[in-house]
Design a protein around this motif. Structure first.
Motif, PDB file in Angstrom:
ATOM      1  N   PHE A 205       0.855  -1.210   0.000  1.00  0.00           N
ATOM      2  CA  PHE A 205       0.000   0.000   0.000  1.00  0.00           C
ATOM      3  C   PHE A 205       0.882   1.247   0.000  1.00  0.00           C
ATOM      4  CE2 PHE A 205      -3.475  -2.460   2.487  1.00  0.00           C
ATOM      5  CZ  PHE A 205      -4.208  -2.707   1.330  1.00  0.00           C
ATOM      6  N   PHE A 206       1.855   1.250   0.894  1.00  0.00           N
ATOM      7  CA  PHE A 206       2.721   2.428   1.035  1.00  0.00           C
ATOM      8  C   PHE A 206       3.483   2.676  -0.274  1.00  0.00           C
ATOM      9  CE2 PHE A 206       6.069   5.185   2.345  1.00  0.00           C
ATOM     10  CZ  PHE A 206       5.695   5.796   3.527  1.00  0.00           C
ATOM     11  N   ASP A 207       4.055   1.604  -0.809  1.00  0.00           N
ATOM     12  CA  ASP A 207       4.845   1.709  -2.054  1.00  0.00           C
ATOM     13  C   ASP A 207       4.011   2.275  -3.194  1.00  0.00           C
ATOM     14  OD1 ASP A 207       7.451   1.069  -1.683  1.00  0.00           O
ATOM     15  OD2 ASP A 207       7.163  -1.093  -1.955  1.00  0.00           O
ATOM     16  N   LYS A 208       2.799   1.752  -3.298  1.00  0.00           N
ATOM     17  CA  LYS A 208       1.946   2.177  -4.409  1.00  0.00           C
ATOM     18  C   LYS A 208       1.476   3.623  -4.233  1.00  0.00           C
ATOM     19  CE  LYS A 208      -2.354   1.233  -6.805  1.00  0.00           C
ATOM     20  NZ  LYS A 208      -3.403   0.302  -7.156  1.00  0.00           N
ATOM     21  N   TYR A 209       0.988   3.941  -3.039  1.00  0.00           N
ATOM     22  CA  TYR A 209       0.284   5.225  -2.874  1.00  0.00           C
ATOM     23  C   TYR A 209       1.186   6.403  -2.517  1.00  0.00           C
ATOM     24  CZ  TYR A 209      -3.972   2.818  -3.915  1.00  0.00           C
ATOM     25  OH  TYR A 209      -4.954   2.105  -4.594  1.00  0.00           O
ATOM     26  N   GLN A 210       2.450   6.144  -2.212  1.00  0.00           N
ATOM     27  CA  GLN A 210       3.350   7.283  -1.943  1.00  0.00           C
ATOM     28  C   GLN A 210       3.429   8.209  -3.156  1.00  0.00           C
ATOM     29  OE1 GLN A 210       7.675   6.565  -2.211  1.00  0.00           O
ATOM     30  NE2 GLN A 210       7.210   4.398  -2.290  1.00  0.00           N
ATOM     31  N   HIS A 211       3.185   7.643  -4.348  1.00  0.00           N
ATOM     32  CA  HIS A 211       3.274   8.457  -5.571  1.00  0.00           C
ATOM     33  C   HIS A 211       2.045   9.348  -5.768  1.00  0.00           C
ATOM     34  CE1 HIS A 211       6.757   6.090  -6.360  1.00  0.00           C
ATOM     35  NE2 HIS A 211       6.054   4.984  -6.254  1.00  0.00           N
ATOM     36  N   TYR A 212       1.059   9.169  -4.928  1.00  0.00           N
ATOM     37  CA  TYR A 212      -0.169   9.972  -5.023  1.00  0.00           C
ATOM     38  C   TYR A 212      -0.170  11.116  -4.007  1.00  0.00           C
ATOM     39  CZ  TYR A 212      -2.181   6.267  -7.911  1.00  0.00           C
ATOM     40  OH  TYR A 212      -2.421   5.354  -8.914  1.00  0.00           O
ATOM     41  N   LEU A 213       0.951  11.260  -3.321  1.00  0.00           N
ATOM     42  CA  LEU A 213       1.011  12.230  -2.223  1.00  0.00           C
ATOM     43  C   LEU A 213       1.693  13.519  -2.686  1.00  0.00           C
ATOM     44  CD1 LEU A 213       0.320  12.039   0.854  1.00  0.00           C
ATOM     45  CD2 LEU A 213       2.674  11.271   1.216  1.00  0.00           C
ATOM     46  N   ASN A 214       1.197  14.643  -2.202  1.00  0.00           N
ATOM     47  CA  ASN A 214       1.883  15.921  -2.429  1.00  0.00           C
ATOM     48  C   ASN A 214       3.254  15.872  -1.758  1.00  0.00           C
ATOM     49  OD1 ASN A 214       0.238  17.555  -3.925  1.00  0.00           O
ATOM     50  ND2 ASN A 214      -1.002  18.156  -2.167  1.00  0.00           N
ATOM     51  N   PRO A 215       4.221  16.646  -2.224  1.00  0.00           N
ATOM     52  CA  PRO A 215       5.547  16.608  -1.579  1.00  0.00           C
ATOM     53  C   PRO A 215       5.497  16.957  -0.091  1.00  0.00           C
ATOM     54  CG  PRO A 215       5.627  17.842  -3.641  1.00  0.00           C
ATOM     55  CD  PRO A 215       4.191  17.493  -3.422  1.00  0.00           C
ATOM     56  N   LYS A 216       4.529  17.786   0.306  1.00  0.00           N
ATOM     57  CA  LYS A 216       4.429  18.129   1.729  1.00  0.00           C
ATOM     58  C   LYS A 216       3.412  17.245   2.464  1.00  0.00           C
ATOM     59  CE  LYS A 216       5.848  22.963   1.853  1.00  0.00           C
ATOM     60  NZ  LYS A 216       6.589  23.018   3.111  1.00  0.00           N
ATOM     61  N   GLY A 217       2.912  16.222   1.789  1.00  0.00           N
ATOM     62  CA  GLY A 217       1.827  15.419   2.348  1.00  0.00           C
ATOM     63  C   GLY A 217       2.258  14.433   3.431  1.00  0.00           C
ATOM     64  N   LEU A 218       1.263  13.939   4.145  1.00  0.00           N
ATOM     65  CA  LEU A 218       1.489  12.979   5.236  1.00  0.00           C
ATOM     66  C   LEU A 218       0.919  11.627   4.865  1.00  0.00           C
ATOM     67  CD1 LEU A 218       0.060  15.066   8.233  1.00  0.00           C
ATOM     68  CD2 LEU A 218       2.456  14.886   7.571  1.00  0.00           C
ATOM     69  N   MET A 219       1.655  10.589   5.208  1.00  0.00           N
ATOM     70  CA  MET A 219       1.177   9.218   5.017  1.00  0.00           C
ATOM     71  C   MET A 219       0.985   8.619   6.411  1.00  0.00           C
ATOM     72  SD  MET A 219       0.808   7.026   2.450  1.00  0.00           S
ATOM     73  CE  MET A 219       1.953   6.539   1.199  1.00  0.00           C
ATOM     74  N   ILE A 220      -0.234   8.219   6.726  1.00  0.00           N
ATOM     75  CA  ILE A 220      -0.515   7.718   8.078  1.00  0.00           C
ATOM     76  C   ILE A 220      -1.011   6.275   8.005  1.00  0.00           C
ATOM     77  CG2 ILE A 220      -1.908   8.119  10.160  1.00  0.00           C
ATOM     78  CD1 ILE A 220      -2.026  11.015   9.446  1.00  0.00           C
TER      79      ILE A 220
END
Ligand SMILES: C[S@@+](CC[C@H](N)C(=O)[O-])C[C@H]1O[C@@H](n2cnc3c(N)ncnc32)[C@H](O)[C@@H]1O
Length: 212
Positions: free
Chosen positions: A124-139
């Motif tokens: 999940f993390f690997d796939k969706y990190q590319h959908y995050l803004n550069p300043k975004g948070l992954m929780i």
């Protein structure tokens, strides 16, 4: 005091989840999401694991627009009913699919919240990190997995615990993200690429929780 409509909708979904043993985020996690959304002016959220849309409603009630993915047909249809009749229907976009294979059209999320199969945190993390803004948070939720002792559980649970440990290791050596594992709810990992956020975030959460 008379309850507001907002409280009623979210409370209704929470009551339904409790009555039907559908897992939902803990109150403390809801508070942390609220603090982060308000502090960082989070506009767009992606959630992996809708269940019946309790957390999606919590997120929408903080002012964000949320895209949320669920693969279980029954839970998805219950979520659909809740959203259809909700004052937040225009802020919640339900997606019925497996998040591991879904092709998402939206992008540039300010926050991504992973609350789905614990065995799949790394993909999940690997796939969706590319959908995050550069300043975004992954929780990611449930990092402690109820503090189960690997020596006292059956093999499938032990395998799951191993995968969560692997995920923690994956975070600790990730080349692009810095991560903190915080003991809110059942353990939350919060990862970012922006170093300033990394430094200030924990103290912002702590001081706001103390005021509440
Ligand atoms: C803990 S529940 C989510 C609770 C929800 N976030 C809340 O607080 O209201 C996890 C959900 O993730 C869903 N799920 C697990 N793996 C998934 C996947 N690969 N794609 C989409 N949904 C998934 C499960 O069906 C389950 O309903």
């Amino acid at each position: 005091m008379k309850k507001t409509t907002k409280t009623t909708t979210i409370q209704k979904i929470k009551d339904h989840a409790i009555a039907n043993q559908i897992p939902i985020i803990q109150d403390e996690v809801a508070k942390v999401l609220k603090i982060l959304i308000e502090t960082y002016d989070v506009k767009k959220v992606l959630e992996i694991g809708t269940a019946t849309s309790y957390s999606a409603h919590v997120i929408a009630s903080c002012g964000s627009e949320v895209w949320t993915i669920e693969r279980n047909a029954l839970r998805y249809s219950i979520a659909e009913d809740f959203v259809k009749n909700s004052e937040y229907h225009h802020k919640i976009h339900l997606i019925f699919d497996d998040a591991l294979t879904h092709i998402l059209k939206e992008n540039h999320f300010d926050l991504i919240f992973i609350d789905a199969a614990k065995s799949q945190y790394i993909p999940f993390f690997d796939k969706y990190q590319h959908y995050l803004n550069p300043k975004g948070l992954m929780i990611v939720d449930n990092i402690f997995f109820h503090h189960l002792d690997p020596l006292k559980v059956k093999r499938p649970t032990r395998q799951l615990l191993k995968k969560i440990e692997k995920f923690k290791l994956f975070l600790s050596v990730h080349p692009n993200f810095q991560s903190q594992i915080l003991s809110y709810g059942d353990g939350l990992s919060i990862s970012y690429q922006d170093h300033e956020r990394y430094i200030e975030m924990h103290s912002i959460i702590e001081s706001t929780l103390q005021k509440w």
